[in-house]
Design an enzyme around this catalytic site. Structure first.
Site, PDB file in Angstrom:
ATOM      1  CG  ASP A  33      -1.909   1.080   1.252  1.00  0.00           C
ATOM      2  OD1 ASP A  33      -2.956   0.885   0.628  1.00  0.00           O
ATOM      3  OD2 ASP A  33      -1.655   2.152   1.841  1.00  0.00           O
ATOM      4  CE1 TYR A  81       0.091   7.570   2.887  1.00  0.00           C
ATOM      5  CE2 TYR A  81       0.683   5.381   2.147  1.00  0.00           C
ATOM      6  CZ  TYR A  81      -0.188   6.223   2.785  1.00  0.00           C
ATOM      7  OH  TYR A  81      -1.326   5.709   3.327  1.00  0.00           O
ATOM      8  CE  LYS A 105      -4.136   4.440   0.649  1.00  0.00           C
ATOM      9  NZ  LYS A 105      -2.723   4.423   1.002  1.00  0.00           N
ATOM     10  CG  HIS A 111      -5.136   9.416   0.615  1.00  0.00           C
ATOM     11  ND1 HIS A 111      -3.787   9.507   0.413  1.00  0.00           N
ATOM     12  CD2 HIS A 111      -5.279   8.859   1.849  1.00  0.00           C
ATOM     13  CE1 HIS A 111      -3.143   9.039   1.470  1.00  0.00           C
ATOM     14  NE2 HIS A 111      -4.038   8.639   2.351  1.00  0.00           N
TER      15      HIS A 111
END
Ligand code: A2P
Length: 278
Positions: A40, A45, A70, A103
């Site tokens: 994931d 990120y 996402k 997200h």
């Protein structure tokens, strides 16, 4: 486990939030070598390139892995969703993505105009990308029932996944019941209570970990599994990555499952999706 469109999904995945650079690459490689097949990541990120590198350098076929990313909050809308997915694929160096999620439901940037219209536009773009086989499954993250109700008014494809924060002490019963009724698979991020949380030191968690002779993290991850939820524990530590995957040799009894589900709600660190300042 299986998504509503028939795609098989592992019962546990690997989280990468807050992991960057070399630790992100080595931890994903380690996780894959131990047997994790669901990885994931997210545009937010800032580690999609690292995940892509790890996958290129591991010895498992790309088609045997499921990679999630996402759509970030600034990119909600039809055109920007198409562009965002393109950039995500470029960073991962993939020609398709397995799972793509919105997200957050209600970004600060668009809050004044109401989240419904933007989510509907993003979703239309995701449905098209899904139909074009650029994405194998589409879903959402941090959506509560009212966000899903709004999305389902115009969706022609129902979300296959809702990834939410979930752990003992944050059982999200309403959202879980809503999704189960509609065959939307729930994934749990922060199954250990999240970075900076104190879930693992709570007396009930400590007591039950002794009772079952497992670590506190294994107990929390196992609770998700038995709830029919796919946990996504994150770690950059090789010993913990292994520990978190070793959760199939014991079973929590019904009474203890309920006690864990009914711990007082305590989700430190993250805001309510409608009040997030991002
Ligand atoms: P680290 O990456 O240094 O291992 P969550 O998945 O709930 O968001 O929790 C992630 C946090 O928990 C990270 O800070 C991670 O740190 C830590 N963590 C991951 N696995 C374990 C474990 N088995 N025991 C204790 N802490 C862990």
């Amino acid at each position: 486990m299986q998504l509503s469109n028939g795609i098989k999904i592992p019962s546990i995945g690997f989280g990468t939030a807050l992991a960057n650079k070399e630790p992100a690459i080595t931890s994903v490689k380690k996780a894959i070598s131990l047997g994790y097949r669901l990885i994931d990541t997210a545009a937010a990120y800032n580690n999609e390139e690292c995940v892509g590198t790890a996958i290129k350098e591991c010895s498992i076929d790309r088609k045997d892995l499921l990679i999630t990313s996402k759509l970030w909050n600034d990119d909600h809308g039809y055109d920007s969703t198409l562009k965002a997915l393109e950039l995500t694929l470029k960073k991962l160096d993939f020609d398709y993505l397995d799972i793509y999620l919105i997200h957050w439901p209600n970004p600060l940037k668009f809050r004044a105009e109401g989240y419904e219209k933007r989510n509907a536009e993003s979703w239309k773009a995701m449905e098209e990308l899904y139909a074009a086989k650029k994405i194998r499954a589409i879903g959402v993250s941090n959506f509560m029932p009212h966000h899903l109700d709004a999305l389902l008014k115009t969706a022609t494809v129902q979300p296959m996944i809702n990834q939410i924060r979930m752990h003992p002490g944050h059982a999200q019963k309403e959202t879980v019941a809503y999704c189960k009724e509609r065959n939307i698979l729930i994934e749990a991020y922060s199954p250990l209570g999240g970075t900076g949380g104190d879930l693992l030191t709570k007396p009930l968690i400590q007591e039950l970990s002794k009772k079952y002779q497992v670590s506190v993290s294994q107990l929390c991850i196992r609770w998700c599994l038995q709830m029919g939820i796919v946990p996504l524990p994150k770690s950059v530590n090789p010993i913990r990555i292994e520990e978190n995957f070793n959760v199939f040799g014991f079973e929590i009894n019904e009474e203890d499952m309920n006690a864990l589900a009914n711990m007082p709600d305590d989700a430190k660190g993250l805001p309510h999706p409608d009040e997030a300042r991002f």
